[in-house]
Design an enzyme around this catalytic site. Sequence first.
Site, short mmCIF file in Angstrom:
data_model
loop_
_atom_site.label_atom_id
_atom_site.label_comp_id
_atom_site.label_asym_id
_atom_site.label_seq_id
_atom_site.Cartn_x
_atom_site.Cartn_y
_atom_site.Cartn_z
N ASN A 28 0.87 -1.18 0.00
CA ASN A 28 0.00 0.00 0.00
C ASN A 28 0.91 1.23 0.00
O ASN A 28 1.47 1.59 1.02
CB ASN A 28 -0.90 -0.02 1.25
CG ASN A 28 -1.72 1.26 1.35
OD1 ASN A 28 -1.80 2.05 0.41
ND2 ASN A 28 -2.34 1.47 2.51
N TRP A 29 1.02 1.83 -1.16
CA TRP A 29 1.95 2.97 -1.27
C TRP A 29 1.38 4.25 -0.69
O TRP A 29 2.08 5.26 -0.59
CB TRP A 29 2.31 3.19 -2.75
CG TRP A 29 3.26 2.17 -3.29
CD1 TRP A 29 3.89 1.18 -2.58
CD2 TRP A 29 3.69 2.02 -4.65
NE1 TRP A 29 4.68 0.44 -3.43
CE2 TRP A 29 4.58 0.93 -4.70
CE3 TRP A 29 3.40 2.71 -5.83
CZ2 TRP A 29 5.18 0.52 -5.89
CZ3 TRP A 29 3.99 2.29 -7.02
CH2 TRP A 29 4.88 1.21 -7.03
N LYS A 30 0.09 4.26 -0.38
CA LYS A 30 -0.56 5.48 0.14
C LYS A 30 -0.31 6.64 -0.85
O LYS A 30 -0.27 6.39 -2.05
CB LYS A 30 -0.06 5.78 1.55
CG LYS A 30 -0.15 4.53 2.44
CD LYS A 30 0.09 4.78 3.89
CE LYS A 30 -0.04 3.47 4.65
NZ LYS A 30 0.06 3.62 6.10
N HIS A 52 -9.33 1.46 5.11
CA HIS A 52 -8.04 1.73 5.76
C HIS A 52 -8.26 2.76 6.87
O HIS A 52 -9.06 3.69 6.71
CB HIS A 52 -7.02 2.23 4.73
CG HIS A 52 -5.63 2.23 5.30
ND1 HIS A 52 -5.18 3.22 6.15
CD2 HIS A 52 -4.61 1.36 5.17
CE1 HIS A 52 -3.95 2.94 6.51
NE2 HIS A 52 -3.57 1.82 5.93
N GLU A 81 -6.62 5.23 7.74
CA GLU A 81 -6.39 6.62 7.32
C GLU A 81 -7.63 7.18 6.61
O GLU A 81 -7.94 8.36 6.73
CB GLU A 81 -5.14 6.70 6.44
CG GLU A 81 -3.87 6.52 7.28
CD GLU A 81 -2.70 5.88 6.55
OE1 GLU A 81 -2.72 5.83 5.30
OE2 GLU A 81 -1.77 5.41 7.23
N GLU A 83 -4.99 -4.23 10.95
CA GLU A 83 -4.00 -3.16 11.06
C GLU A 83 -4.25 -2.34 12.33
O GLU A 83 -5.05 -1.39 12.31
CB GLU A 83 -4.09 -2.23 9.84
CG GLU A 83 -3.76 -2.90 8.52
CD GLU A 83 -3.14 -1.91 7.54
OE1 GLU A 83 -2.16 -2.28 6.90
OE2 GLU A 83 -3.61 -0.76 7.44
N GLY A 106 2.94 3.00 10.66
CA GLY A 106 3.88 4.09 10.46
C GLY A 106 4.64 4.49 11.71
O GLY A 106 5.29 5.53 11.73
N SER A 165 3.86 -1.45 10.41
CA SER A 165 5.31 -1.51 10.61
C SER A 165 5.92 -2.87 10.27
O SER A 165 6.84 -3.32 10.93
CB SER A 165 5.68 -1.09 12.04
OG SER A 165 5.30 0.25 12.28
P1 13P Z 1 3.32 0.91 7.60
O1 13P Z 1 3.81 -0.40 7.05
O2 13P Z 1 4.02 2.10 7.04
O3 13P Z 1 3.27 0.89 9.10
O4 13P Z 1 1.79 1.06 7.10
C1 13P Z 1 0.93 0.02 7.28
C2 13P Z 1 -0.30 0.29 6.50
O5 13P Z 1 -1.06 1.18 6.84
C3 13P Z 1 -0.56 -0.51 5.30
O6 13P Z 1 -1.84 -0.31 4.83
#
Ligand code: 13P
Length: 253
Positions: free
Chosen positions: A9-11, A96, A98, A168, A174, A214
């Site tokens: 997931n590159w966001k 997600h 976010e 998650e 993050g 993470s």
């Molecule tokens: P990180 O791997 O950067 O913690 O993010 C996890 C995530 O939100 C994947 O969707």
Amino acid sequence: MRKKIIAANWKMNKDINETSEFVYAFRDEMKSYDGTAEVIICPPFIALDAAAELLRESPFILGAQNLHYENDGAFTGEVSARMLKSVGVSYVIVGHSERRQFFGDTDEVVAKKVKKALSSDLNVILCVGESLAERDGGVTEKVLERQIKAALEGLTPKDLPSLVVAYEPIWAIGTGRNATPQQAEDAHAFIRRTVAGMFGKEVADSLTIQYGGSVKPENAAELLSQPDVDGALVGGASLKADSFAKIVKSSSR
Ligand code: 13P
């Protein structure tokens, strides 16, 4: 046997040039890979078309990070399931944290998106997870149960093969602080029991449940060795081809 799925997931990262640089480097890193994990790459919308072209001759699968639940219309800035299909997307991430936190994706919105994606022949990665306050308050299972039930209500067992759940925990996203393998296992087993309660044990036993938060090359193998951890949804560590390739490879050990 459950499918192992490792997804990137590159966001909101990588433009078209960076996307093609990544795909070339990643294909190179994965040349000698003979494992069985499915690999999904979810770039931002603007890079989907380019990524589809670059991934065409590869075993890697294209995913998107979001969709709207309507077919089309006056929804400025939004993208529909049909549009995603037209660029060659097979998977879409829904719910997600976010999106839930910053863009108003309530349980109700998440449920509508799940249904629209599935009825449009897209596979769904449904994200669930508790905040730190919820974990500390001892309500992790309550939160997971609420999110799962809200998102999957009204589906039938035959929808489930097109669904992946990603656990998650928000406090692990993050932050560099991953859930311990035992914390992940406990949450995954609980999610599987919840799904079994809704759709039966057989369906739940074949559900792929990814861990996200993470995940790095250093911790992936241990997390993925847990019996109910069937894959990973990777943010930060999926932005570099070599670290993402290492994570994929550690799923086969
Ligand atoms: P990180 O791997 O950067 O913690 O993010 C996890 C995530 O939100 C994947 O969707």
